[in-house]
Write a protein that holds these residues in place. Structure first.
Motif, PDB file in Angstrom:
ATOM      1  N   MET A   1      30.093   2.397 -36.736  1.00  0.00           N
ATOM      2  CA  MET A   1      30.978   1.200 -37.387  1.00  0.00           C
ATOM      3  C   MET A   1      31.150   0.212 -36.592  1.00  0.00           C
ATOM      4  SD  MET A   1      34.117   2.932 -39.399  1.00  0.00           S
ATOM      5  CE  MET A   1      34.111   3.055 -41.026  1.00  0.00           C
ATOM      6  N   ALA A   2      31.422  -0.767 -36.831  1.00  0.00           N
ATOM      7  CA  ALA A   2      31.684  -1.975 -35.945  1.00  0.00           C
ATOM      8  C   ALA A   2      32.870  -1.974 -35.391  1.00  0.00           C
ATOM      9  CB  ALA A   2      31.270  -3.202 -36.592  1.00  0.00           C
ATOM     10  N   ASP A   3      33.848  -1.441 -36.004  1.00  0.00           N
ATOM     11  CA  ASP A   3      35.235  -1.601 -35.415  1.00  0.00           C
ATOM     12  C   ASP A   3      35.474  -0.345 -34.451  1.00  0.00           C
ATOM     13  OD1 ASP A   3      35.226   0.356 -37.416  1.00  0.00           O
ATOM     14  OD2 ASP A   3      37.145  -0.394 -37.999  1.00  0.00           O
ATOM     15  N   GLU A   4      34.404   0.289 -34.074  1.00  0.00           N
ATOM     16  CA  GLU A   4      34.528   1.482 -33.081  1.00  0.00           C
ATOM     17  C   GLU A   4      33.910   1.054 -31.743  1.00  0.00           C
ATOM     18  OE1 GLU A   4      33.083   5.411 -34.639  1.00  0.00           O
ATOM     19  OE2 GLU A   4      35.124   5.537 -35.816  1.00  0.00           O
ATOM     20  N   VAL A   5      34.541   1.650 -30.856  1.00  0.00           N
ATOM     21  CA  VAL A   5      34.069   1.572 -29.511  1.00  0.00           C
ATOM     22  C   VAL A   5      33.550   2.940 -28.751  1.00  0.00           C
ATOM     23  CG1 VAL A   5      34.856   0.619 -27.305  1.00  0.00           C
ATOM     24  CG2 VAL A   5      35.630  -0.504 -29.287  1.00  0.00           C
ATOM     25  N   ALA A   6      32.608   2.779 -28.012  1.00  0.00           N
ATOM     26  CA  ALA A   6      32.481   4.183 -27.189  1.00  0.00           C
ATOM     27  C   ALA A   6      33.298   4.077 -25.949  1.00  0.00           C
ATOM     28  CB  ALA A   6      31.081   4.231 -26.758  1.00  0.00           C
ATOM     29  N   VAL A   7      33.709   5.213 -25.605  1.00  0.00           N
ATOM     30  CA  VAL A   7      34.800   5.187 -24.381  1.00  0.00           C
ATOM     31  C   VAL A   7      34.281   6.322 -23.738  1.00  0.00           C
ATOM     32  CG1 VAL A   7      36.567   4.061 -25.140  1.00  0.00           C
ATOM     33  CG2 VAL A   7      36.741   6.609 -25.476  1.00  0.00           C
ATOM     34  N   THR A   8      34.244   6.445 -22.254  1.00  0.00           N
ATOM     35  CA  THR A   8      33.940   7.450 -21.441  1.00  0.00           C
ATOM     36  C   THR A   8      35.183   7.630 -20.484  1.00  0.00           C
ATOM     37  OG1 THR A   8      31.411   7.622 -21.544  1.00  0.00           O
ATOM     38  CG2 THR A   8      32.533   8.859 -19.896  1.00  0.00           C
ATOM     39  N   VAL A   9      36.124   8.608 -20.436  1.00  0.00           N
ATOM     40  CA  VAL A   9      36.896   8.676 -19.596  1.00  0.00           C
ATOM     41  C   VAL A   9      37.188  10.042 -18.874  1.00  0.00           C
ATOM     42  CG1 VAL A   9      38.774   8.893 -21.627  1.00  0.00           C
ATOM     43  CG2 VAL A   9      39.626   8.217 -19.652  1.00  0.00           C
ATOM     44  N   THR A  10      37.711   9.912 -17.731  1.00  0.00           N
ATOM     45  CA  THR A  10      38.174  11.490 -16.990  1.00  0.00           C
ATOM     46  C   THR A  10      39.933  11.573 -17.447  1.00  0.00           C
ATOM     47  OG1 THR A  10      36.555  10.995 -15.438  1.00  0.00           O
ATOM     48  CG2 THR A  10      38.061  12.793 -15.044  1.00  0.00           C
ATOM     49  N   ILE A  11      39.866  12.542 -18.212  1.00  0.00           N
ATOM     50  CA  ILE A  11      41.154  13.031 -18.429  1.00  0.00           C
ATOM     51  C   ILE A  11      41.577  14.472 -17.923  1.00  0.00           C
ATOM     52  CG2 ILE A  11      42.826  13.536 -20.465  1.00  0.00           C
ATOM     53  CD1 ILE A  11      41.274  11.507 -21.957  1.00  0.00           C
ATOM     54  N   ASN A  12      42.479  14.554 -16.990  1.00  0.00           N
ATOM     55  CA  ASN A  12      42.932  15.798 -16.325  1.00  0.00           C
ATOM     56  C   ASN A  12      41.699  16.356 -15.670  1.00  0.00           C
ATOM     57  OD1 ASN A  12      45.531  15.069 -17.085  1.00  0.00           O
ATOM     58  ND2 ASN A  12      45.367  16.269 -19.045  1.00  0.00           N
ATOM     59  N   GLY A  13      40.881  15.649 -15.087  1.00  0.00           N
ATOM     60  CA  GLY A  13      39.745  15.974 -14.331  1.00  0.00           C
ATOM     61  C   GLY A  13      38.256  16.395 -15.083  1.00  0.00           C
ATOM     62  N   GLU A  14      38.573  16.217 -16.553  1.00  0.00           N
ATOM     63  CA  GLU A  14      37.269  16.302 -17.279  1.00  0.00           C
ATOM     64  C   GLU A  14      36.899  15.054 -17.878  1.00  0.00           C
ATOM     65  OE1 GLU A  14      37.686  19.895 -20.053  1.00  0.00           O
ATOM     66  OE2 GLU A  14      39.189  20.689 -18.734  1.00  0.00           O
ATOM     67  N   THR A  15      35.537  14.964 -18.060  1.00  0.00           N
ATOM     68  CA  THR A  15      35.159  13.734 -18.688  1.00  0.00           C
ATOM     69  C   THR A  15      34.875  13.736 -20.268  1.00  0.00           C
ATOM     70  OG1 THR A  15      33.893  13.245 -16.631  1.00  0.00           O
ATOM     71  CG2 THR A  15      32.938  12.102 -18.733  1.00  0.00           C
ATOM     72  N   VAL A  16      35.533  13.012 -20.764  1.00  0.00           N
ATOM     73  CA  VAL A  16      35.550  12.950 -22.331  1.00  0.00           C
ATOM     74  C   VAL A  16      34.666  11.547 -22.680  1.00  0.00           C
ATOM     75  CG1 VAL A  16      36.910  12.767 -24.203  1.00  0.00           C
ATOM     76  CG2 VAL A  16      37.528  14.134 -22.419  1.00  0.00           C
ATOM     77  N   THR A  17      33.814  11.737 -23.736  1.00  0.00           N
ATOM     78  CA  THR A  17      33.027  10.551 -24.358  1.00  0.00           C
ATOM     79  C   THR A  17      33.256  10.634 -25.904  1.00  0.00           C
ATOM     80  OG1 THR A  17      31.279  10.596 -22.594  1.00  0.00           O
ATOM     81  CG2 THR A  17      30.995   9.373 -24.411  1.00  0.00           C
ATOM     82  N   ASP A  18      33.727   9.585 -26.477  1.00  0.00           N
ATOM     83  CA  ASP A  18      33.935   9.612 -27.863  1.00  0.00           C
ATOM     84  C   ASP A  18      33.907   8.207 -28.432  1.00  0.00           C
ATOM     85  OD1 ASP A  18      35.067  10.487 -30.256  1.00  0.00           O
ATOM     86  OD2 ASP A  18      36.899  10.999 -29.447  1.00  0.00           O
ATOM     87  N   ARG A  19      33.940   7.972 -29.463  1.00  0.00           N
ATOM     88  CA  ARG A  19      33.898   6.687 -30.226  1.00  0.00           C
ATOM     89  C   ARG A  19      35.412   6.658 -30.800  1.00  0.00           C
ATOM     90  NH1 ARG A  19      29.809   3.632 -30.334  1.00  0.00           N
ATOM     91  NH2 ARG A  19      30.490   2.594 -32.218  1.00  0.00           N
ATOM     92  N   VAL A  20      36.096   5.720 -30.610  1.00  0.00           N
ATOM     93  CA  VAL A  20      37.527   5.151 -31.127  1.00  0.00           C
ATOM     94  C   VAL A  20      37.539   4.117 -31.950  1.00  0.00           C
ATOM     95  CG1 VAL A  20      38.410   6.778 -29.110  1.00  0.00           C
ATOM     96  CG2 VAL A  20      38.077   4.406 -28.846  1.00  0.00           C
ATOM     97  N   PRO A  21      38.457   4.004 -32.691  1.00  0.00           N
ATOM     98  CA  PRO A  21      38.617   2.851 -33.418  1.00  0.00           C
ATOM     99  C   PRO A  21      39.158   1.510 -32.507  1.00  0.00           C
ATOM    100  CG  PRO A  21      39.633   4.489 -34.602  1.00  0.00           C
ATOM    101  CD  PRO A  21      39.172   5.217 -33.420  1.00  0.00           C
ATOM    102  N   ALA A  22      38.700   0.590 -32.648  1.00  0.00           N
ATOM    103  CA  ALA A  22      38.873  -0.699 -31.531  1.00  0.00           C
ATOM    104  C   ALA A  22      40.634  -0.621 -31.327  1.00  0.00           C
ATOM    105  CB  ALA A  22      38.340  -1.657 -31.854  1.00  0.00           C
ATOM    106  N   ARG A  23      41.100  -0.427 -32.244  1.00  0.00           N
ATOM    107  CA  ARG A  23      42.518  -0.822 -32.050  1.00  0.00           C
ATOM    108  C   ARG A  23      43.757   0.553 -32.160  1.00  0.00           C
ATOM    109  NH1 ARG A  23      44.491  -5.569 -32.230  1.00  0.00           N
ATOM    110  NH2 ARG A  23      46.271  -5.094 -33.200  1.00  0.00           N
ATOM    111  N   MET A  24      42.717   1.766 -31.572  1.00  0.00           N
ATOM    112  CA  MET A  24      43.627   2.933 -31.442  1.00  0.00           C
ATOM    113  C   MET A  24      44.292   3.008 -30.323  1.00  0.00           C
ATOM    114  SD  MET A  24      42.210   6.896 -31.241  1.00  0.00           S
ATOM    115  CE  MET A  24      42.585   7.432 -32.757  1.00  0.00           C
ATOM    116  N   HIS A  25      45.451   3.307 -30.511  1.00  0.00           N
ATOM    117  CA  HIS A  25      46.188   3.147 -29.016  1.00  0.00           C
ATOM    118  C   HIS A  25      45.973   4.520 -28.131  1.00  0.00           C
ATOM    119  CE1 HIS A  25      48.973   0.516 -30.993  1.00  0.00           C
ATOM    120  NE2 HIS A  25      48.711  -0.057 -30.158  1.00  0.00           N
ATOM    121  N   ALA A  26      46.157   4.404 -26.702  1.00  0.00           N
ATOM    122  CA  ALA A  26      45.647   5.326 -25.816  1.00  0.00           C
ATOM    123  C   ALA A  26      46.601   6.583 -26.293  1.00  0.00           C
ATOM    124  CB  ALA A  26      45.854   4.913 -24.552  1.00  0.00           C
TER     125      ALA A  26
END
Length: 158
Positions: A1-26
């Motif tokens: 979907m065009a309104d989703e964004v790929a993110v790769t973030v380290t959370i509590n020491g673990e790398t997470v990759t996901d696609r999230v809605p562009a306007r989803m709050h952290a």
């Protein structure tokens, strides 16, 4: 979907990759996508501080950030503090100094105080109150919270 964004973030020491809605709050990403429910959501307007997490070591209100802004960042939530059933020293100080009652605000205070402790300074009670002013508590009157943070700062100051 065009309104989703790929993110790769380290959370509590673990790398997470996901696609999230562009306007989803952290905060919603942490709670609903990752199940890290220690990040509480109170006002959703950045006023109460219940959703405070550390992003690249800085205390931030996760309800004011989009999940997409976390891309490439290191995030620490309250779940990162304890090891199994063993409280970390700040959590122990909160317990010993009666720094919590209902506990809803506690994760925000713990993460704010974690960032504060990493500065390596000792602060007086008035300075601690100023530093934690971005997190609201409706139960404790703040005295136990301030004592717990002061104790922890004294124990961790360089």
């Amino acid at each position: 979907m065009a309104d989703e964004v790929a993110v790769t973030v380290t959370i509590n020491g673990e790398t997470v990759t996901d696609r999230v809605p562009a306007r989803m709050h952290a905060a919603d990403f942490l709670r609903h996508r990752l199940g890290l429910t220690g990040t509480h959501v109170g006002c959703e307007q950045g006023v109460c501080g219940m959703c405070t997490v550390l992003v690249n070591g800085e205390a931030v209100k996760s309800c004011l950030m989009f999940a997409a802004q976390l891309d490439g960042c290191a995030v620490e939530t309250v779940e990162s503090l304890a090891t199994g059933d063993q409280l970390n020293p700040l959590q122990q100080a909160f317990k010993d100094e009666h720094g919590l009652q209902c506990g809803f605000c506690t994760p925000g205070f713990l993460m704010t105080a974690t960032a504060l402790a990493r500065r390596g300074q000792r602060l007086c009670a008035a300075e601690i109150r100023e530093e934690i002013a971005g997190v609201l508590c409706r139960c404790t009157g703040y005295d136990g919270i301030v004592k717990a943070i002061a104790r922890h700062l004294d124990e961790t100051a360089v």
